[in-house]
Design an enzyme around this catalytic site. Structure first.
Site, PDB file in Angstrom:
ATOM      1  N   PRO A  41      -4.092  -4.502   6.873  1.00  0.00           N
ATOM      2  CA  PRO A  41      -4.196  -3.368   7.815  1.00  0.00           C
ATOM      3  C   PRO A  41      -5.003  -2.180   7.304  1.00  0.00           C
ATOM      4  CG  PRO A  41      -2.066  -3.335   6.734  1.00  0.00           C
ATOM      5  CD  PRO A  41      -2.759  -4.597   6.263  1.00  0.00           C
ATOM      6  N   CYS A  42      -6.306  -2.371   7.176  1.00  0.00           N
ATOM      7  CA  CYS A  42      -7.168  -1.262   6.769  1.00  0.00           C
ATOM      8  C   CYS A  42      -7.204  -0.178   7.840  1.00  0.00           C
ATOM      9  CB  CYS A  42      -8.575  -1.765   6.448  1.00  0.00           C
ATOM     10  SG  CYS A  42      -9.373  -2.699   7.767  1.00  0.00           S
ATOM     11  N   HIS A  43      -6.780  -0.519   9.071  1.00  0.00           N
ATOM     12  CA  HIS A  43      -6.753   0.471  10.153  1.00  0.00           C
ATOM     13  C   HIS A  43      -5.666   1.523   9.926  1.00  0.00           C
ATOM     14  CE1 HIS A  43      -4.016  -2.835  11.303  1.00  0.00           C
ATOM     15  NE2 HIS A  43      -3.254  -1.871  11.774  1.00  0.00           N
TER      16      HIS A  43
END
Length: 285
Positions: A247-249
């Site tokens: 989850p780089c978001h």
């Protein structure tokens, strides 16, 4: 603005980096480099790691790796020649270097992933179409696919000589459960990642950000014990090969701004909002 001591430390690290770049083929050890900048090995190790985000040994390994990659791209270069030219004692050390930092053997790198069989498919998500790809070991790539042809070309650039089969397998199906809110299936998701040790540390830290939660680049740098490596952390976050699952978001700027996202800041905002809503639903159930 840096104070006098910070300036001195910066100059020392700059001198060390320059020395390593000029002499990495000799594979200098910690004591040799520390001596060049008049520090004890212990003090130099700690200072270099704080400023560069990695240890001096890892920095030498990365330089060696990039140099070896360049040699391997030459069609007639053997593994022995590559090891010798890089200053390594033999092909065994070259093999270990690639396995530890790239996740594949030197031969696999040279062949562009020719030994890999990759299944891929397209699917729908709440945030648009995605492409998901897998090897027998796990998910190796996932990205939002606004244009299917372009998305497949980007996948091929990751593994240019792999064999591709457009088929949905169990590994991909398990990964797609995450969009169906079936969080009980998350333990069945397997990943097959290639990256540097630093990138893998950053991606592992991203996996620990809870759904509905957010973090910052500086917080991730602190988590991986490289507090001054914010820029390197940002690069590793941007190089994430598996959208959404890693989850780089969930990483935003320390100012509270959403920040950049490989697949668009609007999509990033939508994902963050969607996850927060799912958490609220779970809490109220």
């Amino acid at each position: 603005m840096m104070n006098t001591q910070e300036t001195i430390n910066y100059n020392r690290i700059a001198e060390a980096i320059n020395y390593i770049k000029l002499n990495f083929k000799d594979q200098p050890d910690l004591d040799q480099v520390a001596e060049k900048i008049n520090l004890s090995p212990f003090h130099f190790q700690r200072l270099f790691t704080d400023w560069a985000g990695i240890s001096p040994k890892k920095f030498i390994q990365y330089l060696s790796l990039e140099y070896a990659k360049g040699i391997l791209k030459e069609k007639n270069a053997t593994l022995f020649d590559t090891a010798y030219e890089t200053g390594l004692s033999g092909t065994g050390r070259l093999h270990d270097l690639f396995i530890n930092l790239v996740g594949m053997t030197p031969a696999e790198y040279k062949n562009g992933g020719a030994a890999l069989n990759i299944n891929y498919s397209f699917a729908e998500s709440p945030f648009g179409n995605i492409i998901v790809a897998s090897t027998p070991k796990g998910i190796c790539y996932m990205a939002f696919a606004d244009d299917r042809n372009e998305a497949f070309e980007l996948l091929q650039q990751q593994f240019p000589n792999a064999t591709y089969n457009q088929v949905t397998d169990t590994l991909q199906q398990n990964a797609l459960f995450i969009f169906q809110k079936d969080w009980s299936q998350l333990s069945t998701i397997k990943l097959h990642l290639k990256g540097t040790d630093f990138q893998l540390k950053v991606w592992e830290a991203l996996l620990k950000i809870p759904m509905g939660g957010l973090s910052t680049y500086s917080a991730i740098a602190q988590k991986i014990e490289s507090p001054l490596a914010n820029r390197a952390v940002g690069s590793a976050v941007g190089d994430n090969p598996v959208a959404f699952l890693i989850p780089c978001h969930r990483v935003i700027k320390s100012t509270g701004e959403i920040g950049q996202y490989h697949w668009g800041s609007t999509r990033k905002s939508a994902i963050i909002g969607w996850e927060a809503a799912q958490v609220d639903l779970i809490k109220s159930a």
